[in-house]
Write a protein that holds these residues in place. Structure first.
Motif, PDB file in Angstrom:
ATOM      1  N   UNK A   1       2.674   0.343   5.874  1.00  0.00           N
ATOM      2  CA  UNK A   1       3.102  -0.922   4.750  1.00  0.00           C
ATOM      3  C   UNK A   1       4.242  -1.135   3.671  1.00  0.00           C
ATOM      4  N   UNK A   2       4.960   0.165   3.562  1.00  0.00           N
ATOM      5  CA  UNK A   2       6.057   0.301   3.032  1.00  0.00           C
ATOM      6  C   UNK A   2       6.932  -0.195   3.507  1.00  0.00           C
ATOM      7  N   UNK A   3       7.422   0.003   5.244  1.00  0.00           N
ATOM      8  CA  UNK A   3       8.778  -0.291   5.846  1.00  0.00           C
ATOM      9  C   UNK A   3       8.878  -1.442   6.126  1.00  0.00           C
ATOM     10  N   UNK A   4       7.496  -2.031   6.011  1.00  0.00           N
ATOM     11  CA  UNK A   4       7.295  -3.562   6.156  1.00  0.00           C
ATOM     12  C   UNK A   4       7.050  -4.882   5.402  1.00  0.00           C
ATOM     13  N   UNK A   5       7.469  -3.538   4.686  1.00  0.00           N
ATOM     14  CA  UNK A   5       7.031  -5.042   3.255  1.00  0.00           C
ATOM     15  C   UNK A   5       8.404  -4.716   2.339  1.00  0.00           C
ATOM     16  N   UNK A   6       9.286  -3.267   2.724  1.00  0.00           N
ATOM     17  CA  UNK A   6      10.649  -4.183   1.780  1.00  0.00           C
ATOM     18  C   UNK A   6      12.012  -3.743   2.402  1.00  0.00           C
TER      19      UNK A   6
ATOM     20  N   UNK B   1       0.996  -1.306   0.028  1.00  0.00           N
ATOM     21  CA  UNK B   1      -0.057   0.156  -0.132  1.00  0.00           C
ATOM     22  C   UNK B   1       1.041   1.309  -0.224  1.00  0.00           C
ATOM     23  N   UNK B   2       0.946   1.436  -0.924  1.00  0.00           N
ATOM     24  CA  UNK B   2       1.940   3.411  -1.474  1.00  0.00           C
ATOM     25  C   UNK B   2       1.360   4.265  -0.880  1.00  0.00           C
ATOM     26  N   UNK B   3       0.225   4.134   0.008  1.00  0.00           N
ATOM     27  CA  UNK B   3      -0.221   5.287   0.765  1.00  0.00           C
ATOM     28  C   UNK B   3       0.252   5.139   2.179  1.00  0.00           C
ATOM     29  N   UNK B   4       0.618   3.896   2.482  1.00  0.00           N
ATOM     30  CA  UNK B   4       1.085   3.550   4.024  1.00  0.00           C
ATOM     31  C   UNK B   4       2.311   3.340   4.239  1.00  0.00           C
ATOM     32  N   UNK B   5       3.536   5.026   5.007  1.00  0.00           N
ATOM     33  CA  UNK B   5       4.478   4.254   5.331  1.00  0.00           C
ATOM     34  C   UNK B   5       4.843   2.895   6.164  1.00  0.00           C
TER      35      UNK B   5
END
Length: 268
Positions: free
Chosen positions: A45-50, A39-43
Motif C-alpha cells: 500500500x505504501x509503495x503503490x500510493x506514494x 495502510x501503513x502496515x502494508x508495504x
C-alpha cells in the motif's frame, strides 16, 4: 540521458509550465490522499500510493507531451509510465488495462524508438507527421469489430483472472447495476484496450489520426476511474493521481491533434 534532457529543452515555455504544474498537482494530491488513505502496515500500500501511482501519472504526462510535440524520447517516459500504470490497473481490477500496458505498451515503446529514429527531421529533430487518408475506410469497422470481440473475451476470462490472482473485482457488476446492461464493464474495458492499441500503432507509424483514438481513450478512462473513486472507498490515494493523469491526457490530446494535423499538412 542526454537525449531526454535535449528533448525537454525543445519544449516551449507553455509546455514546460504545463509539465511542472501538473507534476506539482499530482504530488499535492498524493500527499493529501495518501497521508490518511495508506495502510501503513502494508508495504504494498505504501509503495503503490506514494511511489507507483504518482510516478505513473507524472511520467505518463511527460510521455504524451513529448508525443504531441513529435520528440523521440517520449518512449523512455512511456516505458516507465506503462510499467507503473499496469500495476495500478491490476490493483483496481481493470484487467484489460493491466494486460494492455504490461504486454503491449511496454514492448511497443522499443518499436517507437526504432521507427521514429529513421523519420526525424534533421533540422528540428521532430518526427515527420503524416495523414491517414483512405486507410480510415477500413480502420473504423476493424476497430468496432475488435471492441466486440475483446469485450466477449473479457467476459470469459474475468472470472478466471479474479480467482487465479485472488482479486475481488466488482467493477463490472457495479457498472452493470448503474446502466442496466450486463456488458457495460467488458465493453468499456474492451473499448479502452482497442482504442489504445489502434492509437499506438498509428503513433508508431507517425499518423496524425492517432489522436482521435487517444481522445476517445481518455474520455472512457476518465469515466472508468471516476467509477473506481465512487465505488471503492479506499481507492483515493492511487485513483486520484490516476484520474488526474487521464484528465491531463485528454487536454494534451486536444493539443496533440491540432499540432499533428498541422504537421501532417506541412509534410504533405
Amino acid at each position: 540521458m542526454r537525449q531526454l534532457w535535449t528533448d525537454l529543452t525543445r519544449l516551449n515555455r507553455a509546455e514546460r509550465a504545463w509539465l511542472v504544474g501538473f507534476s506539482l498537482l499530482v504530488l499535492a494530491a498524493t500527499c493529501y490522499f495518501s497521508a490518511t488513505g495508506t495502510d501503513w502496515n502494508s508495504s504494498y500500500s505504501i509503495v503503490l500510493n506514494w511511489l507507483i501511482s504518482p510516478i505513473s501519472a507524472i511520467s505518463g504526462v511527460f510521455c504524451v507531451v513529448l508525443v504531441a510535440k513529435g520528440l523521440i524520447s517520449n518512449w523512455v517516459w512511456g516505458l516507465l509510465s506503462c510499467a507503473c500504470y499496469g500495476l495500478v490497473a491490476w490493483t483496481s481490477g481493470y484487467y484489460g488495462d493491466w494486460l494492455l500496458n504490461w504486454f503491449y505498451f511496454v514492448p511497443s515503446q522499443f518499436f517507437v524508438w526504432w521507427c521514429w529514429k529513421t523519420q526525424l527531421n534533421s533540422d528540428t529533430q521532430l518526427v515527420r507527421m503524416r495523414s491517414l487518408g483512405k486507410h480510415s475506410l477500413w480502420l473504423t469497422p476493424l476497430v468496432l469489430l475488435s471492441i466486440g470481440l475483446t469485450g466477449w473475451f473479457l467476459t470469459q476470462v474475468d472470472g478466471f483472472l479474479s480467482t487465479a490472482l485472488a482479486r475481488n473485482s466488482m467493477i463490472y457488476q457495479q457498472l452493470a447495476g448503474y446502466t442496466g446492461f450486463a456488458l457495460t464493464g467488458p465493453l468499456l474495458d474492451a473499448s479502452t484496450v482497442v482504442f489504445q492499441v489502434a492509437a499506438q500503432l498509428l503513433m508508431i507509424r507517425f499518423f496524425a489520426a492517432q489522436w482521435t483514438f487517444w481522445l476517445l481513450t481518455n474520455l472512457l478512462n476518465i469515466l472508468a476511474w471516476s467509477v473506481v473513486l465512487l465505488t471503492t472507498a479506499d481507492s483515493a490515494p492511487y485513483a486520484v493521481p490516476t484520474l488526474l493523469m487521464w484528465i491531463a491526457f485528454f487536454i494534451n490530446s486536444v493539443y496533440g491533434a491540432i499540432n499533428w494535423s498541422r504537421g501532417a499538412v506541412q509534410q504533405k
